[in-house]
Design a protein around this motif. Sequence first.
Motif, PDB file in Angstrom:
ATOM      1  N   ASN A 160     -28.878  24.227  20.552  1.00  0.00           N
ATOM      2  CA  ASN A 160     -28.423  23.876  19.208  1.00  0.00           C
ATOM      3  C   ASN A 160     -26.901  23.839  19.281  1.00  0.00           C
ATOM      4  N   GLU A 161     -26.328  22.644  19.237  1.00  0.00           N
ATOM      5  CA  GLU A 161     -24.915  22.488  19.545  1.00  0.00           C
ATOM      6  C   GLU A 161     -24.181  21.596  18.551  1.00  0.00           C
ATOM      7  N   LEU A 162     -22.852  21.802  18.484  1.00  0.00           N
ATOM      8  CA  LEU A 162     -21.982  20.908  17.722  1.00  0.00           C
ATOM      9  C   LEU A 162     -21.960  19.545  18.401  1.00  0.00           C
ATOM     10  N   GLN A 222     -34.834  15.476  20.945  1.00  0.00           N
ATOM     11  CA  GLN A 222     -33.634  15.855  20.219  1.00  0.00           C
ATOM     12  C   GLN A 222     -33.798  15.595  18.727  1.00  0.00           C
ATOM     13  N   GLU A 223     -33.025  16.313  17.945  1.00  0.00           N
ATOM     14  CA  GLU A 223     -33.062  16.184  16.493  1.00  0.00           C
ATOM     15  C   GLU A 223     -31.648  16.383  15.967  1.00  0.00           C
ATOM     16  N   TYR A 224     -31.236  15.513  15.041  1.00  0.00           N
ATOM     17  CA  TYR A 224     -29.862  15.549  14.548  1.00  0.00           C
ATOM     18  C   TYR A 224     -29.794  16.153  13.151  1.00  0.00           C
ATOM     19  N   PHE A 225     -28.647  16.799  12.871  1.00  0.00           N
ATOM     20  CA  PHE A 225     -28.448  17.483  11.596  1.00  0.00           C
ATOM     21  C   PHE A 225     -27.061  17.185  11.030  1.00  0.00           C
ATOM     22  N   TYR A 226     -26.977  17.208   9.709  1.00  0.00           N
ATOM     23  CA  TYR A 226     -25.720  17.229   8.961  1.00  0.00           C
ATOM     24  C   TYR A 226     -24.902  15.945   9.095  1.00  0.00           C
ATOM     25  N   ILE A 227     -25.049  15.106   8.111  1.00  0.00           N
ATOM     26  CA  ILE A 227     -24.224  13.910   8.002  1.00  0.00           C
ATOM     27  C   ILE A 227     -23.027  14.203   7.105  1.00  0.00           C
ATOM     28  N   LEU A 228     -23.283  14.804   5.957  1.00  0.00           N
ATOM     29  CA  LEU A 228     -22.190  15.234   5.099  1.00  0.00           C
ATOM     30  C   LEU A 228     -21.592  16.519   5.652  1.00  0.00           C
ATOM     31  N   SER A 229     -20.326  16.746   5.377  1.00  0.00           N
ATOM     32  CA  SER A 229     -19.724  18.010   5.769  1.00  0.00           C
ATOM     33  C   SER A 229     -20.094  19.054   4.735  1.00  0.00           C
ATOM     34  N   THR A 230     -21.087  19.875   5.067  1.00  0.00           N
ATOM     35  CA  THR A 230     -21.559  20.860   4.087  1.00  0.00           C
ATOM     36  C   THR A 230     -20.499  21.906   3.782  1.00  0.00           C
ATOM     37  N   ASP A 244     -28.342  16.601   3.323  1.00  0.00           N
ATOM     38  CA  ASP A 244     -28.069  16.227   4.705  1.00  0.00           C
ATOM     39  C   ASP A 244     -29.361  16.010   5.492  1.00  0.00           C
ATOM     40  N   ARG A 245     -30.311  16.915   5.291  1.00  0.00           N
ATOM     41  CA  ARG A 245     -31.565  16.835   6.050  1.00  0.00           C
ATOM     42  C   ARG A 245     -32.345  15.571   5.690  1.00  0.00           C
ATOM     43  N   PHE A 246     -32.396  15.254   4.406  1.00  0.00           N
ATOM     44  CA  PHE A 246     -33.081  14.040   3.982  1.00  0.00           C
ATOM     45  C   PHE A 246     -32.393  12.800   4.556  1.00  0.00           C
ATOM     46  N   LEU A 247     -31.070  12.802   4.577  1.00  0.00           N
ATOM     47  CA  LEU A 247     -30.338  11.659   5.106  1.00  0.00           C
ATOM     48  C   LEU A 247     -30.605  11.481   6.598  1.00  0.00           C
ATOM     49  N   CYS A 248     -30.582  12.587   7.344  1.00  0.00           N
ATOM     50  CA  CYS A 248     -30.845  12.502   8.784  1.00  0.00           C
ATOM     51  C   CYS A 248     -32.256  11.992   9.057  1.00  0.00           C
ATOM     52  N   LYS A 256     -27.716   9.619  14.724  1.00  0.00           N
ATOM     53  CA  LYS A 256     -26.943  10.140  15.851  1.00  0.00           C
ATOM     54  C   LYS A 256     -25.492   9.680  15.814  1.00  0.00           C
ATOM     55  N   TYR A 257     -25.215   8.606  15.083  1.00  0.00           N
ATOM     56  CA  TYR A 257     -23.843   8.122  14.978  1.00  0.00           C
ATOM     57  C   TYR A 257     -23.037   8.906  13.950  1.00  0.00           C
ATOM     58  N   LEU A 258     -23.718   9.638  13.070  1.00  0.00           N
ATOM     59  CA  LEU A 258     -23.055  10.326  11.967  1.00  0.00           C
ATOM     60  C   LEU A 258     -23.229  11.836  11.982  1.00  0.00           C
ATOM     61  N   ALA A 259     -24.159  12.336  12.778  1.00  0.00           N
ATOM     62  CA  ALA A 259     -24.539  13.747  12.721  1.00  0.00           C
ATOM     63  C   ALA A 259     -23.435  14.675  13.222  1.00  0.00           C
ATOM     64  N   ALA A 260     -23.475  15.916  12.738  1.00  0.00           N
ATOM     65  CA  ALA A 260     -22.503  16.937  13.135  1.00  0.00           C
ATOM     66  C   ALA A 260     -23.108  17.984  14.061  1.00  0.00           C
ATOM     67  N   ARG A 261     -24.441  17.982  14.181  1.00  0.00           N
ATOM     68  CA  ARG A 261     -25.105  18.924  15.071  1.00  0.00           C
ATOM     69  C   ARG A 261     -26.293  18.247  15.723  1.00  0.00           C
TER      70      ARG A 261
END
Length: 270
Positions: A160-162, A222-230, A244-248, A256-261
Amino acid sequence: MDPTDRQKREIEYHKHHANVVFKKNVENPVDTDILSSDNRKWWNHYWNFYTKLLDHDFSGKRILVPGCGFCKDAILLSLMGAEVYGFDISPDVIEGAKKRIENFGYTGLHLSVQPSENTDYPDDFFDYVIFVDILHHVDIPATLKETVRILKPGGTIIGNELYSHSFLEKKVRNSWFVRNILYKLLRDFVYRDKIIYITPDEHKIDETEFSYISDVCTEFDQEYFYILSTRLFPDSIVWATKLDRFLCKGLMGASKYLAARVAFEGTIKK
């Protein structure tokens, strides 16, 4: 092997950081709700990560946690029945981790001070290697080469990484306007009274560095998380992370182009 200049900077940074957060981490036990609660926070990347970990039977398994810090994850994994090894490049942090373990009587943990790129573990030693917010601090190709060496054939890596896609990082986050104006304006609002914990050399891993991880695996997910900066919504973090989760989920491959994690799991190839 002598530490590299980057490793020296990490050690020096964490010498100060360990002193700043020592009391908080050493004098408090690890919260185990994430292991036992039936009310799973499905929108939260960290809870989601542990939901996946709970699908594994770690009883009697030998697990390595690189960059274990004050051992939160190592302790949680030991409570799941694993024999856990953890290391950190910082002697000061490991000293604090050992005191935490001693203070609260945690068992099944073995700690050491060493770098992720060159460890002293035997070949084919571990069943799992768990990466939590560490790969963006290290030499990723060297760390993965070492990881493959010390994992048993068919061993598993879970992480689980940045993360930040290079396009977003170069064109937006590191643009002149964001770096020199917007970030300075938002820094106090985003962090408020929190300690800014960013080492000199760390950076979010991008898609090229992430491909190094998938390349050492046969099966990989793989799974991506967080598009908005929470962090921009500290008073409304639950609805922000849910959005964020719904958007991902909705954007699927495009996220994957927008995710933060990014969270991942793979079976290594030998």
